[in-house]
Scaffold this motif. Sequence first.
Motif, short mmCIF file in Angstrom:
data_model
loop_
_atom_site.label_atom_id
_atom_site.label_comp_id
_atom_site.label_asym_id
_atom_site.label_seq_id
_atom_site.Cartn_x
_atom_site.Cartn_y
_atom_site.Cartn_z
N ALA A 230 3.86 -24.18 -29.19
CA ALA A 230 2.43 -23.98 -28.94
C ALA A 230 1.62 -25.25 -29.07
O ALA A 230 0.48 -25.30 -28.62
CB ALA A 230 1.89 -22.91 -29.88
N LYS B 112 2.33 -24.11 -24.00
CA LYS B 112 1.49 -23.12 -24.68
C LYS B 112 1.65 -21.75 -24.04
O LYS B 112 1.69 -20.72 -24.72
CB LYS B 112 0.03 -23.55 -24.63
CG LYS B 112 -0.28 -24.71 -25.54
CD LYS B 112 -1.73 -25.12 -25.44
CE LYS B 112 -2.00 -26.34 -26.31
NZ LYS B 112 -3.39 -26.79 -26.22
N ALA B 113 1.75 -21.72 -22.71
CA ALA B 113 1.97 -20.44 -22.02
C ALA B 113 3.33 -19.86 -22.39
O ALA B 113 3.47 -18.65 -22.61
CB ALA B 113 1.86 -20.63 -20.50
N GLN C 216 6.14 -15.24 -28.11
CA GLN C 216 5.75 -14.78 -29.45
C GLN C 216 6.43 -13.46 -29.79
O GLN C 216 6.82 -12.70 -28.91
CB GLN C 216 4.23 -14.67 -29.55
CG GLN C 216 3.62 -13.59 -28.70
CD GLN C 216 2.11 -13.64 -28.72
OE1 GLN C 216 1.53 -14.39 -29.49
NE2 GLN C 216 1.48 -12.85 -27.89
N TRP D 112 3.09 -18.36 -25.82
CA TRP D 112 2.42 -17.06 -25.80
C TRP D 112 3.37 -15.96 -25.32
O TRP D 112 3.37 -14.86 -25.86
CB TRP D 112 1.20 -17.13 -24.88
CG TRP D 112 0.42 -15.86 -24.86
CD1 TRP D 112 -0.45 -15.41 -25.80
CD2 TRP D 112 0.47 -14.86 -23.84
NE1 TRP D 112 -0.95 -14.18 -25.43
CE2 TRP D 112 -0.40 -13.82 -24.22
CE3 TRP D 112 1.16 -14.73 -22.64
CZ2 TRP D 112 -0.60 -12.68 -23.46
CZ3 TRP D 112 0.96 -13.61 -21.87
CH2 TRP D 112 0.09 -12.60 -22.29
N ASP E 246 6.95 -9.87 -30.44
CA ASP E 246 6.25 -8.63 -30.10
C ASP E 246 6.95 -7.47 -30.81
O ASP E 246 8.07 -7.60 -31.27
CB ASP E 246 6.22 -8.43 -28.58
CG ASP E 246 7.59 -8.39 -27.97
OD1 ASP E 246 8.06 -7.29 -27.64
OD2 ASP E 246 8.20 -9.47 -27.82
#
Length: 160
Positions: free
Chosen positions: A129, A136-137, A143, A140, A145
Motif C-alpha cells: 500500500a 495501492k490498488a 486486503q 486494496w 476480507d
Amino acid sequence: MDDANLKQTGLNSGHLQEFCGFLPLFWRNLFLPFKHGYRGRFVEAAMTGKQLEFDQRIHRLNKKHAKLSRGYRATMRKDGLVVMRPQRVQSAVPFKVLVMAFLGFVAFKTFLLTSLGSGGYQYRVDSLAEGTQVEKAGAWIMQIDPLSSFLSTQVAKYLP
C-alpha cells in the motif's frame, strides 16, 4: 385551417385528406387539424393508408436487417421455407469464465493467508500500500476480507 373554418366551408377532415392526396410531394408536411391521429401521431396530409403501411413495413425490415447484420442462423419452417433468424449477441467473456476467475482469485488469497498467517499477510499488504497507484490498488484488492479469512481458518484445520 382551423376547426371554425372547416365548419364554415362544410368540409371535414376526410375531404381535406382526400384533396391533399393530389398535392405535390413537398406539400406532404402540411399540418392539418385532424381530430384523430395514427398511433399517437398526426397523419400527414398527403399520406394515405397504403403509404403508412408501406412506411411501417420499411421500418420493420430495416430493424430486422440491423439485427441480422450482427449474426444470423438459417432455420427451416414446417412448410419448408428457409428463414433467417438473428442470433443472440453473446458477450466477449462468458459468465462462467468470470465466476471461475473470481473463485480462483479467492482461492489464491485463501492459500496465501493460510501459508503466511494473518500477521505476515497483513505486513505484506501494508508494504504494498506504500507503493505506486497500481500497487495501492493491488493492496486494496488483496486486503483480508471475511470470505478469505473464513476459508483460511477452515483450510488451516486440515493442514498440519
